[in-house]
Design an enzyme around this catalytic site. Structure first.
Site, PDB file in Angstrom:
ATOM      1  N   ARG A   1      -3.047   4.366 -10.369  1.00 14.59           N
ATOM      2  CA  ARG A   1      -2.821   3.284 -10.052  1.00 14.59           C
ATOM      3  C   ARG A   1      -1.602   3.023  -9.415  1.00 14.59           C
ATOM      4  NH1 ARG A   1       0.966   0.958 -11.907  1.00 14.59           N
ATOM      5  NH2 ARG A   1       0.544  -0.769 -10.200  1.00 14.59           N
ATOM      6  N   GLY A   2      -1.761   1.818  -8.431  1.00 16.06           N
ATOM      7  CA  GLY A   2      -0.353   1.695  -7.588  1.00 16.06           C
ATOM      8  C   GLY A   2      -0.584   2.474  -6.175  1.00 16.06           C
ATOM      9  N   ALA A   3      -0.466   1.776  -5.107  1.00 17.54           N
ATOM     10  CA  ALA A   3      -0.798   2.362  -3.647  1.00 17.54           C
ATOM     11  C   ALA A   3      -0.500   3.499  -3.457  1.00 17.54           C
ATOM     12  CB  ALA A   3      -0.321   1.148  -2.862  1.00 17.54           C
ATOM     13  N   GLY A   4       0.998   3.757  -3.677  1.00 11.45           N
ATOM     14  CA  GLY A   4       1.575   5.036  -3.227  1.00 11.45           C
ATOM     15  C   GLY A   4       1.026   6.280  -4.111  1.00 11.45           C
TER      16      GLY A   4
ATOM     17  N   CYS B   1       4.066  -7.455 -10.726  1.00 11.47           N
ATOM     18  CA  CYS B   1       3.292  -6.285 -10.575  1.00 11.47           C
ATOM     19  C   CYS B   1       4.204  -5.075 -10.886  1.00 11.47           C
ATOM     20  CB  CYS B   1       2.390  -6.124  -9.626  1.00 11.47           C
ATOM     21  SG  CYS B   1       1.126  -4.977 -10.132  1.00 11.47           S
TER      22      CYS B   1
ATOM     23  N   ASP C   1       0.168  -3.570  -1.150  1.00 12.51           N
ATOM     24  CA  ASP C   1      -1.096  -2.576  -1.017  1.00 12.51           C
ATOM     25  C   ASP C   1      -1.429  -2.343   0.664  1.00 12.51           C
ATOM     26  OD1 ASP C   1      -1.163  -3.707  -3.916  1.00 12.51           O
ATOM     27  OD2 ASP C   1      -2.289  -1.932  -3.922  1.00 12.51           O
TER      28      ASP C   1
ATOM     29  N   ASN D   1      -0.876  -7.792  -1.588  1.00 11.52           N
ATOM     30  CA  ASN D   1      -0.262  -7.272  -2.773  1.00 11.52           C
ATOM     31  C   ASN D   1      -1.048  -7.935  -3.926  1.00 11.52           C
ATOM     32  OD1 ASN D   1       1.608  -5.342  -4.141  1.00 11.52           O
ATOM     33  ND2 ASN D   1       2.771  -7.129  -4.759  1.00 11.52           N
TER      34      ASN D   1
ATOM     35  N   LYS E   1       1.443   2.529   4.429  1.00 11.52           N
ATOM     36  CA  LYS E   1       0.553   1.023   3.871  1.00 11.52           C
ATOM     37  C   LYS E   1       0.211   0.274   4.967  1.00 11.52           C
ATOM     38  CE  LYS E   1       2.342   2.055  -0.862  1.00 11.52           C
ATOM     39  NZ  LYS E   1       3.567   1.449  -1.629  1.00 11.52           N
TER      40      LYS E   1
HETATM   41  P1  RI2 Z   1       3.414   1.103  -5.209  1.00  8.72           P
HETATM   42  C1  RI2 Z   1      -0.360  -2.102  -6.934  1.00  8.72           C
HETATM   43  O1  RI2 Z   1      -1.780  -2.277  -7.186  1.00  8.72           O
HETATM   44  C2  RI2 Z   1       0.318  -3.143  -7.163  1.00  8.72           C
HETATM   45  O2  RI2 Z   1      -0.085  -4.472  -6.358  1.00  8.72           O
HETATM   46  C3  RI2 Z   1       1.625  -2.752  -6.404  1.00  8.72           C
HETATM   47  O3  RI2 Z   1       2.498  -3.982  -5.966  1.00  8.72           O
HETATM   48  C4  RI2 Z   1       0.919  -2.060  -5.439  1.00  8.72           C
HETATM   49  O4  RI2 Z   1      -0.089  -1.253  -5.888  1.00  8.72           O
HETATM   50  C5  RI2 Z   1       1.978  -0.972  -4.756  1.00  8.72           C
HETATM   51  O5  RI2 Z   1       2.319  -0.087  -5.769  1.00  8.72           O
HETATM   52  P2  RI2 Z   1      -2.541  -1.915  -8.422  1.00  8.72           P
HETATM   53  O6  RI2 Z   1      -2.997  -0.400  -8.251  1.00  8.72           O
HETATM   54  O7  RI2 Z   1       2.959   2.105  -4.383  1.00  8.72           O
HETATM   55  O8  RI2 Z   1      -1.943  -2.048  -9.678  1.00  8.72           O
HETATM   56  O9  RI2 Z   1       4.719   0.559  -4.671  1.00  8.72           O
HETATM   57  O10 RI2 Z   1      -3.784  -2.690  -8.579  1.00  8.72           O
HETATM   58  O11 RI2 Z   1       3.705   1.907  -6.618  1.00  8.72           O
END
Ligand code: RI2
Length: 309
Positions: free
Chosen positions: A16-19, A125, A194, A204, A230
């Protein structure tokens, strides 16, 4: 990792996390391209497109995912030779992963320079890039403190506080609804994204817009840390970002929900913060006011409008 396995992990939020999901998708396409034994270029292309569609369908909101897939899949264009296409896909995937990691590092440096000695920062988050900025500020010797929210229902705040703790940063852990109670103790809000739309709105984690609204009322600046991949090219032609709604049992256990036939659980995973509540978006190309999102999409993401037709 095979495509179906990566897709499942992204769906279940084990990745998880968009990146991170963008990099995982690029790597899955790379590995897939490496193992396919397609009899022709057309078959190779077809199988790659099926894999790409499987990955893109996993989570609809984080634009980093289709953007990464688009960048990698462009390796299939301009040739009808399977081996050339395979090599191009693999090369592009590796390049995407490398540049994504470099972007996170660059943003950390830019973001840290917006953090002053003595600042109290609030984050919501678990954003790799937002945390990168905070940790870099700490590493460069600034005395900082952080407020980190819990992030119901998936509790990504637990990951955040562990990372901050491991970095030796003094952190207060608060429930999401306590943001307004503490906002006057906060100097700066830093969150990730996101998706960023052409009008500078930031999509986000659910709750971000409440945090930003609260910060605006208290005159606390809001920084968004977001790599250029993004930014959402299709918003230029009026497409909206789809907000993922996840299963209700992430919020309320099924047995309780079943005993409450008149109650429906709503569980949107993201919300939209309008540009007016954001002071700066920090990208690897520098910090921009949200109103400049169009420039990022046109100049740095480099998507041609013709590609949308
Ligand atoms: P990075 C996450 O989504 C959060 O919303 C977080 O702020 C965003 O992705 C960006 O994350 P989720 O996967 O790419 O927890 O900065 O639903 O790590």
């Amino acid at each position: 990792m095979i495509v179906s396995e990566t897709a499942e992990k992204i769906k279940k939020m084990e990745i998880r996390g968009a990146g991170r999901i963008a990099r995982a998708a690029a790597e899955a396409l790379r590995d897939h391209a490496g193992t396919l034994k397609s009899p022709s270029y057309a078959a190779f292309r077809q199988e790659m497109e099926t894999a790409a569609a499987t990955l893109v369908a996993t989570r609809p909101t984080a634009v980093s995912l289709p953007n990464a897939v688009h960048i990698v899949m462009a390796g299939l264009d301009g040739t009808t030779d399977t081996e050339e296409a395979r090599a191009a896909v693999i090369g592009r995937a590796d390049q995407f992963v490398r540049s994504s990691q470099q972007a996170v590092e660059r943003i950390a440096g830019f973001g840290a320079s917006h953090i002053r000695d003595g600042d109290v920062i609030l984050t919501h988050c678990n954003s790799e890039v937002a945390l990168g900025c905070i940790i870099e500020a700490h590493r460069s010797g600034k005395e900082i403190e952080v407020f980190a929210t819990e992030v119901r229902p998936r509790n990504q705040g637990h990951i955040t506080i562990r990372t901050l703790n491991d970095a030796g940063i003094k952190t207060s852990f608060i429930v999401d609804s306590a943001v307004r109670s503490f906002i006057n103790d906060v100097d700066l809000v830093i969150v990730g994204a996101d998706a960023v739309t052409v009008n500078g709105a930031v999509v986000n984690k659910i709750g971000t817009s409440q945090v930003a609204h609260t910060a605006a009322e208290a005159r606390v600046n809001v920084l968004v840390a977001a790599e250029t991949y993004k930014f959402a090219p299709r918003t230029v032609i009026g497409e909206l970002i789809q907000i993922e709604e996840r299963p209700g049992n992430e919020v309320l256990p099924d047995d309780i929900a079943r005993s409450l036939p008149h109650v429906t659980v709503r569980n949107p995973a993201f919300d939209v913060t309008p540009a007016e509540f954001i002071d700066l978006i920090i990208t690897e190309q520098g910090a921009i006011p949200p109103q400049m999102a169009y420039i990022i999409i046109r100049e740095y993401l480099g998507w041609d409008i013709a590609e949308f037709r």
